[in-house]
Scaffold this active site. Structure first.
Site, PDB file in Angstrom:
ATOM      1  N   CYS A 171       0.777  -1.254   0.022  1.00 33.31           N
ATOM      2  CA  CYS A 171       0.033  -0.110  -0.045  1.00 33.31           C
ATOM      3  C   CYS A 171       0.849   1.131   0.166  1.00 33.31           C
ATOM      4  CB  CYS A 171      -0.921   0.100   1.275  1.00 33.31           C
ATOM      5  SG  CYS A 171      -2.218  -1.312   1.357  1.00 33.31           S
ATOM      6  N   ARG A 179       3.424  -0.275  -5.045  1.00 39.52           N
ATOM      7  CA  ARG A 179       3.238  -0.704  -3.719  1.00 39.52           C
ATOM      8  C   ARG A 179       2.178  -1.489  -3.623  1.00 39.52           C
ATOM      9  NH1 ARG A 179       6.856   1.574   0.571  1.00 39.52           N
ATOM     10  NH2 ARG A 179       5.437   0.680   1.858  1.00 39.52           N
ATOM     11  N   TRP A 193      -3.011  -2.696  -1.702  1.00 38.87           N
ATOM     12  CA  TRP A 193      -2.771  -3.920  -1.894  1.00 38.87           C
ATOM     13  C   TRP A 193      -3.676  -4.606  -1.043  1.00 38.87           C
ATOM     14  CZ3 TRP A 193      -0.853  -8.229   0.819  1.00 38.87           C
ATOM     15  CH2 TRP A 193      -0.414  -9.147  -0.141  1.00 38.87           C
ATOM     16  N   ASN A 243      -1.471   1.913   5.724  1.00 35.63           N
ATOM     17  CA  ASN A 243      -0.575   0.739   5.224  1.00 35.63           C
ATOM     18  C   ASN A 243      -0.494  -0.107   6.350  1.00 35.63           C
ATOM     19  OD1 ASN A 243       1.304  -0.616   4.047  1.00 35.63           O
ATOM     20  ND2 ASN A 243       3.096   1.140   4.416  1.00 35.63           N
ATOM     21  N   GLY A 244      -0.841  -1.272   6.178  1.00 37.50           N
ATOM     22  CA  GLY A 244      -0.510  -2.466   7.379  1.00 37.50           C
ATOM     23  C   GLY A 244      -1.676  -3.385   7.636  1.00 37.50           C
ATOM     24  N   GLU A 280      16.879 -17.355  -8.247  1.00 40.52           N
ATOM     25  CA  GLU A 280      16.861 -16.370  -8.397  1.00 40.52           C
ATOM     26  C   GLU A 280      16.127 -16.049  -9.862  1.00 40.52           C
ATOM     27  OE1 GLU A 280      16.046 -13.687  -6.975  1.00 40.52           O
ATOM     28  OE2 GLU A 280      16.243 -12.035  -8.422  1.00 40.52           O
ATOM     29  N   LYS A 289      12.401 -14.958 -10.535  1.00 38.58           N
ATOM     30  CA  LYS A 289      12.234 -13.643 -11.487  1.00 38.58           C
ATOM     31  C   LYS A 289      11.135 -14.078 -12.448  1.00 38.58           C
ATOM     32  CE  LYS A 289      13.309 -10.983 -10.113  1.00 38.58           C
ATOM     33  NZ  LYS A 289      14.085 -10.563  -8.680  1.00 38.58           N
ATOM     34  N   GLU A 293       7.687 -14.766 -11.335  1.00 37.73           N
ATOM     35  CA  GLU A 293       6.930 -13.569 -10.719  1.00 37.73           C
ATOM     36  C   GLU A 293       6.359 -12.686 -11.892  1.00 37.73           C
ATOM     37  OE1 GLU A 293      10.128 -11.248  -8.998  1.00 37.73           O
ATOM     38  OE2 GLU A 293       8.738 -10.184  -7.823  1.00 37.73           O
ATOM     39  N   HIS A 322      16.351 -37.412  -8.188  1.00 33.85           N
ATOM     40  CA  HIS A 322      15.801 -37.861  -7.081  1.00 33.85           C
ATOM     41  C   HIS A 322      14.261 -37.701  -7.000  1.00 33.85           C
ATOM     42  CE1 HIS A 322      19.595 -39.186  -5.678  1.00 33.85           C
ATOM     43  NE2 HIS A 322      20.155 -38.161  -5.965  1.00 33.85           N
ATOM     44  N   LYS A 339       5.624  -4.030  -3.951  1.00 35.80           N
ATOM     45  CA  LYS A 339       7.041  -4.000  -3.889  1.00 35.80           C
ATOM     46  C   LYS A 339       7.637  -4.338  -2.641  1.00 35.80           C
ATOM     47  CE  LYS A 339      11.221  -2.828  -5.473  1.00 35.80           C
ATOM     48  NZ  LYS A 339      11.830  -3.775  -6.553  1.00 35.80           N
TER      49      LYS A 339
HETATM   50  O1  M6R Z   1      12.726  -5.195   0.205  1.00 37.22           O
HETATM   51  P1  M6R Z   1      13.188  -6.364   0.473  1.00 37.22           P
HETATM   52  O2  M6R Z   1      14.496  -6.867  -0.428  1.00 37.22           O
HETATM   53  O3  M6R Z   1      13.177  -6.934   1.951  1.00 37.22           O
HETATM   54  O4  M6R Z   1      12.076  -7.556  -0.306  1.00 37.22           O
HETATM   55  C1  M6R Z   1      12.145  -8.808  -0.203  1.00 37.22           C
HETATM   56  C2  M6R Z   1      11.263  -9.632  -1.280  1.00 37.22           C
HETATM   57  O5  M6R Z   1       9.922  -9.044  -0.880  1.00 37.22           O
HETATM   58  C3  M6R Z   1      11.664  -8.973  -2.704  1.00 37.22           C
HETATM   59  O6  M6R Z   1      13.140  -9.276  -3.126  1.00 37.22           O
HETATM   60  C4  M6R Z   1      10.794 -10.032  -3.793  1.00 37.22           C
HETATM   61  O7  M6R Z   1      11.232 -11.207  -3.562  1.00 37.22           O
HETATM   62  C5  M6R Z   1      11.173  -9.418  -5.075  1.00 37.22           C
HETATM   63  N1  M6R Z   1       9.894  -8.853  -5.641  1.00 37.22           N
HETATM   64  C6  M6R Z   1      11.608 -10.542  -6.040  1.00 37.22           C
HETATM   65  O8  M6R Z   1      11.719  -9.895  -7.275  1.00 37.22           O
END
Ligand code: M6R
Length: 607
Positions: A2, A27, A76, A100-101, A480, A484, A487, A503, A602
């Site tokens: 948010c 956000r 969000w 926010n929260g 990673e 990516k 996501e 396995h 984010k």
């Molecule tokens: O702000 P942060 O680095 O703590 O965020 C951690 C994860 O939420 C963040 O890296 C998330 O996995 C990314 N959107 C991946 O691309």
């Protein structure tokens, strides 16, 4: 999660708020809304959908309405589905607020309110918070906020307007971030600095449980005892352009291209006389001494940077390292003490689980060091020591430049630790630094792989499932690459240690299933090639990523990407660019929203 913003001053508040929400949209983008004072009281316009929809509504419904004070929110969704009614701001009696929260005890509070005959119109926890504040309000706003805050359990950043106190916003936070600035055009507060940069070159972080009273000519902050508090003012080092796309179609592509510079900015100040050195960060060697183990804790991409960090630290410094997902670490009664160094990694510095893991580690007496991108963020403030990454603002939900700069800090830590632990000599430390200093140039070279990766992306974009395999550093990087891809492309994907495939997982490899195989490490190169043959003979479409020195029989794979020349330990930086590109182009090929993938946000400031 948010985005929230409040403004009071001499500009058109409606426009200022909607413009601010546009920058905060990453956000959360389920719905958006604003409330603003007019000569007839507080007016609210809110809607499901993006900020652009809200902008049209505001232009249609409030054109010509004069307003200089208001609050705005981009959501969000957590409690309550995505609907106009559940959108923020929420109003209860005299109180209108944005949040926010998450209010964890909202059901209990709702019952108490019901006994007084008060019922909400939405399904949100936020409306309950507004009702609680209104219930506590008898003309003294700060008192009402304090009394309400004492009843709320959970995380919150609130901006609150009281119907009978025009041209004034109150704010309080617990767990969720709020930053603010007073400028010649008035006062502004937001959940994130990106909403401030076009108004101010300075800001302060509202401390937990402090209350800010925001008017056009000042911001007064009071601590939990009601005493006036002078917050520390920080300088904003980004310019406005850093938070804009600058000619790229998407923030993600812009941020991929910013990696060489971000890496230089992060590495160069930590290289003193050719040695890894944290003296400009005021991080003394003391933190690396008298420790018998290291725990790295983080979430998502940041956790994946930790996996590479573990590999490097154990390899060079010979100190045991475990990498713990922060949301698990905090509930497993971890074994850490004063001889443990706990490293938290976070781009935002506001991830709720990472912050909680850090606080837990501190409470158990561990030494804490954080690797953070956002200056003055909660994780940074809670840590004994901080190493800032200098990536600048990262707007795309998919993390790219924040990841590679986190890697660079993990390498620096590994070198410094190994040197202090006498596992490597001064010459060796200097040699590693020389390699690290040339990484930004190698990453620059990798940026020219756009056409090649775009072609590959077109061929795999229709797949239902894609596998990433690798060994050692390559396996850590596969994790990673896979995150990516899933996501932003919504394609199911898994990262596997190549030797583990047989396995169980190899049963999922059938005709044309894409397998992205990383084979950049000479010590396990032959083993990787065997694993590639195993999947190829089951029909997989293999995309093989190798280092420059590997000679590969063309029949072994369907596509080969040969990385720019680099030393094996440093290939993760260039491989990362290739994997980021593949994810990006698959998402583009599928016509998806690259920067704002569905269901995500984010900064994850809730558990
Ligand atoms: O702000 P942060 O680095 O703590 O965020 C951690 C994860 O939420 C963040 O890296 C998330 O996995 C990314 N959107 C991946 O691309």
């Amino acid at each position: 999660m948010c985005g929230i913003i409040g403004y009071v001053g001499f500009l058109d508040a409606k426009k200022t708020l909607v413009d601010g929400l546009q920058t905060l949209e990453y956000r959360g983008y389920d719905s958006a809304g604003i409330s603003f004072f007019t000569e007839n009281g507080i007016e609210t316009i809110k809607t499901t959908g993006k900020v652009s929809v809200l902008r049209e509504l505001v232009e249609a419904q409030a054109d010509g309405v004069i307003s200089t004070c208001g609050i705005g929110h981009t959501r969000w969704a957590t409690h309550g589905g995505v609907s106009d009614t559940n959108s923020h701001p929420h109003t209860a009696g005299k109180v209108t607020l944005i949040h926010n929260g998450i209010i964890e005890n909202y059901q209990e509070l709702q019952k108490e309110l019901a006994e007084k005959g008060k019922t909400p119109v939405s399904q949100t926890d936020t409306e309950i918070a507004a009702m609680v504040i209104d219930d506590c309000y008898d003309g003294n706003p700060e008192e009402a906020i304090r009394r309400a805050a004492a009843k709320l359990v959970g995380a919150y950043g609130f901006c609150i307007m009281f119907e009978d106190i025009p041209e004034t916003i109150y704010a309080i936070r617990s767990g969720s971030p709020l930053v603010a600035a007073h400028t010649k055009n008035g006062s502004i507060i937001a959940s994130d600095m990106v909403a401030l940069v076009s108004h101010a070159n300075h800001y302060f972080v509202l401390k937990e449980n402090h209350i800010a009273k925001i008017t056009d000519n000042e911001i007064i902050v009071k601590d939990e005892y009601g005493n006036i508090y002078g917050p520390t003012i920080h300088h904003i080092s980004w310019d406005v352009g850093a938070a804009k796309k600058g000619g790229y179609d998407h923030f993600m592509m812009k941020e991929i291209h910013e990696q060489p510079e971000a890496l230089r900015n992060t590495i160069t100040p930590r290289c003193l006389n050719g040695m890894p050195d944290f003296s400009t960060d005021q991080v003394s060697d003391e933190i690396f001494q008298n420790i018998d183990k290291i725990v790295i804790t983080a979430c998502g991409t940041a956790m994946h940077a930790g996996l590479i960090g573990k590999n490097m630290i154990e390899r060079l410094a010979r100190i045991p390292v475990s990498v713990e997902i922060a949301s698990e670490f905090r509930y497993q009664n971890p074994i850490v003490d004063k001889h443990t160094l706990v490293i938290t990694i976070s781009q935002s510095g506001e991830t709720a689980d990472t912050l909680a893991a850090l606080k837990l580690a501190k409470s158990k007496g561990a030494k804490t060091l954080s690797v953070v991108n956002v200056k003055g963020s909660s994780v940074a403030r809670e840590s004994d020591y901080v190493l800032y990454t200098h990536a600048g603002p990262e707007i795309s939900v998919a993390s790219t430049k924040a990841y590679t700069v986190q890697l660079s800090i993990m390498y620096l830590i590994a070198f410094r630790l190994a040197y202090i632990a006498k596992q490597i000599s001064e010459e060796e430390a200097k040699m590693y630094m020389e390699h690290l200093n040339s990484v930004p140039n190698q990453v620059e070279e990798a940026l020219s792989f756009d056409n090649q990766t775009e072609n590959i992306a077109k061929r795999i974009a229709k797949a239902n499932s894609i596998f990433f395999i690798g060994r050692g550093l390559d396996h850590a990087l596969s994790c990673e690459g896979s995150l990516k891809l899933k996501e932003i492309s919504y394609i199911h994907s898994e990262a596997y240690a190549a030797g583990e495939l047989k396995h169980g997982t190899i049963s999922l490899i059938t005709d044309n299933v894409p397998v992205i195989a990383l084979a950049t490490q000479p010590d396990v190169y032959a083993k990787m090639i065997s694993n590639v043959q195993e999947v190829r003979s089951r029909g997989a479409k293999v995309i093989l990523i190798t280092d420059a020195d590997a000679s590969v029989d063309a029949s072994l794979c369907d596509h080969q990407i040969v990385l720019p020349e680099t030393s094996p330990l440093f290939t993760p930086f260039v491989s990362a660019v290739v994997l980021q590109y593949i994810a990006y182009y698959v998402s583009v090929e599928k016509g998806l929203n690259v920067d704002q993938p569905r269901n995500l946000a984010k900064s994850v400031t809730v558990e």
